[in-house]
Motif scaffolding. Structure first.
Motif, PDB file in Angstrom:
ATOM      1  N   SER A  75       0.830  -1.206   0.000  1.00 13.92           N
ATOM      2  CA  SER A  75       0.000   0.000   0.000  1.00 13.92           C
ATOM      3  C   SER A  75       0.859   1.249   0.000  1.00 13.92           C
ATOM      4  O   SER A  75       0.589   2.207  -0.729  1.00 13.92           O
ATOM      5  CB  SER A  75      -0.925   0.010   1.213  1.00 13.92           C
ATOM      6  N   GLU A 133       2.033   2.546  -3.293  1.00 18.61           N
ATOM      7  CA  GLU A 133       1.058   3.142  -4.208  1.00 18.61           C
ATOM      8  C   GLU A 133       1.233   4.659  -4.218  1.00 18.61           C
ATOM      9  O   GLU A 133       1.377   5.280  -3.167  1.00 18.61           O
ATOM     10  CB  GLU A 133      -0.367   2.809  -3.763  1.00 18.61           C
ATOM     11  N   HIS A 169      -6.280   1.277  -4.817  1.00 12.61           N
ATOM     12  CA  HIS A 169      -5.803   0.422  -3.723  1.00 12.61           C
ATOM     13  C   HIS A 169      -6.584  -0.890  -3.656  1.00 12.61           C
ATOM     14  O   HIS A 169      -6.003  -1.963  -3.512  1.00 12.61           O
ATOM     15  CB  HIS A 169      -5.918   1.182  -2.394  1.00 12.61           C
ATOM     16  N   GLN A 171      -5.528  -3.816  -5.960  1.00 15.42           N
ATOM     17  CA  GLN A 171      -4.172  -4.343  -5.879  1.00 15.42           C
ATOM     18  C   GLN A 171      -4.120  -5.725  -5.230  1.00 15.42           C
ATOM     19  O   GLN A 171      -4.923  -6.048  -4.356  1.00 15.42           O
ATOM     20  CB  GLN A 171      -3.283  -3.367  -5.102  1.00 15.42           C
TER      21      GLN A 171
END
Length: 141
Positions: free
Chosen positions: A72, A75, A108, A111
């Protein structure tokens, strides 16, 4: 500071799991009372997740949440992704996630590291999980 994980210590003396990779600084860019639509649209999108993990799945959870946190943070739209563990109950956690905007949240959720968490939940690894969606008002950079 690089992301790192400290293991849960049985004595209960320390429980922090994932450290912020960026030092915080105070920002006054987002003030309460802003009335322009651009100010509202530019507010960070924040998610606070309260999760209780089944005791027999704790080690598996720690592995997947580390991967989710690290992925995360890579990103572009993720500003912050912290995971903290309760000192009173080692099976209770809070995730504090901050994204640049709603588009970053949508990205997010697409992913593979996010899928690790959703698959873990779907497999029965959690006792409970509650997500709170919030707008950033006074945020650190």
């Amino acid at each position: 500071i690089e992301p790192s994980i400290e293991p849960y210590h049985p004595s209960g003396n320390f429980n922090i799991l994932v450290h912020c990779s960026r030092p915080p600084t105070f920002s006054s860019n987002n003030k309460i009372g802003m009335s322009s639509s651009s100010a509202i649209a530019s507010k960070p999108f924040t998610v606070v997740v309260q999760a209780e993990i089944k005791a027999d799945r704790l080690e598996e959870f720690l592995d997947i949440i580390e991967k989710d946190a690290i992925g995360s943070r890579a990103e572009e739209g993720c500003i912050r992704f912290d995971v903290v563990q309760s000192q009173e109950d080692p099976n209770k956690f809070i995730f504090y996630e901050v994204y640049k905007d709603l588009d970053a949240v949508v990205f997010h959720k697409e992913q593979p590291h996010f899928a690790l968490w959703t698959n873990f939940k779907g497999s029965g690894g959690v006792v409970s999980s509650v997500s709170h969606k919030m707008d950033g008002i006074f945020m650190s950079d």
